[in-house]
Design a protein around this motif. Structure first.
Motif, PDB file in Angstrom:
ATOM      1  N   ARG A 124     -24.026 -26.636  -9.117  1.00  0.00           N
ATOM      2  CA  ARG A 124     -23.651 -25.356  -7.741  1.00  0.00           C
ATOM      3  C   ARG A 124     -22.632 -25.893  -6.620  1.00  0.00           C
ATOM      4  O   ARG A 124     -22.547 -25.366  -6.025  1.00  0.00           O
ATOM      5  CB  ARG A 124     -25.125 -24.764  -7.382  1.00  0.00           C
ATOM      6  N   SER A 125     -22.614 -27.517  -6.700  1.00  0.00           N
ATOM      7  CA  SER A 125     -22.681 -28.025  -5.319  1.00  0.00           C
ATOM      8  C   SER A 125     -21.003 -27.352  -5.263  1.00  0.00           C
ATOM      9  O   SER A 125     -19.759 -27.065  -6.296  1.00  0.00           O
ATOM     10  CB  SER A 125     -22.453 -29.448  -5.472  1.00  0.00           C
ATOM     11  N   THR A 126     -20.824 -26.344  -3.942  1.00  0.00           N
ATOM     12  CA  THR A 126     -18.987 -26.191  -3.693  1.00  0.00           C
ATOM     13  C   THR A 126     -18.181 -27.642  -2.483  1.00  0.00           C
ATOM     14  O   THR A 126     -17.265 -27.583  -2.325  1.00  0.00           O
ATOM     15  CB  THR A 126     -19.071 -24.954  -2.639  1.00  0.00           C
ATOM     16  N   ARG A 127     -18.642 -28.972  -2.957  1.00  0.00           N
ATOM     17  CA  ARG A 127     -18.209 -29.301  -2.524  1.00  0.00           C
ATOM     18  C   ARG A 127     -17.682 -30.600  -3.867  1.00  0.00           C
ATOM     19  O   ARG A 127     -18.902 -31.137  -3.569  1.00  0.00           O
ATOM     20  CB  ARG A 127     -18.939 -30.382  -0.948  1.00  0.00           C
ATOM     21  N   PRO A 128     -16.955 -30.950  -3.357  1.00  0.00           N
ATOM     22  CA  PRO A 128     -16.540 -31.905  -4.839  1.00  0.00           C
ATOM     23  C   PRO A 128     -17.492 -33.581  -4.725  1.00  0.00           C
ATOM     24  O   PRO A 128     -16.225 -34.234  -3.213  1.00  0.00           O
ATOM     25  CB  PRO A 128     -15.213 -31.920  -5.245  1.00  0.00           C
ATOM     26  N   ARG A 129     -17.367 -34.551  -4.933  1.00  0.00           N
ATOM     27  CA  ARG A 129     -18.270 -35.751  -5.040  1.00  0.00           C
ATOM     28  C   ARG A 129     -17.185 -36.865  -6.010  1.00  0.00           C
ATOM     29  O   ARG A 129     -17.239 -35.708  -6.404  1.00  0.00           O
ATOM     30  CB  ARG A 129     -19.629 -35.746  -4.576  1.00  0.00           C
ATOM     31  N   LEU A 130     -17.410 -37.888  -5.611  1.00  0.00           N
ATOM     32  CA  LEU A 130     -16.838 -39.319  -6.670  1.00  0.00           C
ATOM     33  C   LEU A 130     -18.807 -39.829  -6.714  1.00  0.00           C
ATOM     34  O   LEU A 130     -19.089 -39.755  -5.830  1.00  0.00           O
ATOM     35  CB  LEU A 130     -16.318 -40.212  -5.801  1.00  0.00           C
TER      36      LEU A 130
END
Length: 122
Positions: free
Chosen positions: A62-68
């Motif tokens: 659900r996160s709107t901030r992409p992460r590595l």
């Protein structure tokens, strides 16, 4: 500039879908980390693997901030869990995250994993 150590040198966060690892490597990062933070279960690092799907997967989806994301960080991808790991990887990629895949170099498993991701690769 703040110095980064451990996983944060390569990825923002980690994700695992299993607890324990069958390999029992002497140089195991997960075992050393568990010992360092006093999280070893009675009897030491578990070589018996237990599949888990932490609620955190839904949060990452659900996160709107992409992460590595380093995946996995505390277990390996092998013939018995490659399908599960591919499914998790596809879900994380679909949510827009990047993945740093970490595994022992078993050519059959790695080939299966990469082919299984197919169009999910970014």
């Amino acid at each position: 500039m703040k110095m980064m150590f451990g996983t944060r040198e390569w990825a923002e966060t980690t994700f695992d879908c299993q607890h324990g690892c069958r390999h029992g490597c002497r140089y195991c990062y997960a075992h050393a980390e568990a010992a360092r933070f006093r999280r070893l279960p009675v009897g030491g690092w578990p070589s018996e693997e237990r599949i888990t799907e932490p609620p955190r997967l839904a949060v990452l989806e659900r996160s709107t901030r992409p992460r590595l994301i380093m995946f996995p960080a505390h277990h390996d991808i092998h013939q018995d869990n490659v399908g599960l790991c591919m499914g998790i990887a596809r879900r994380l990629l679909k949510a827009g995250h990047g993945l740093l895949i970490v595994s022992k170099p078993d050519p059959v498993v790695i080939d299966t994993f990469i082919r299984g991701l197919g169009d999910a690769k970014t």
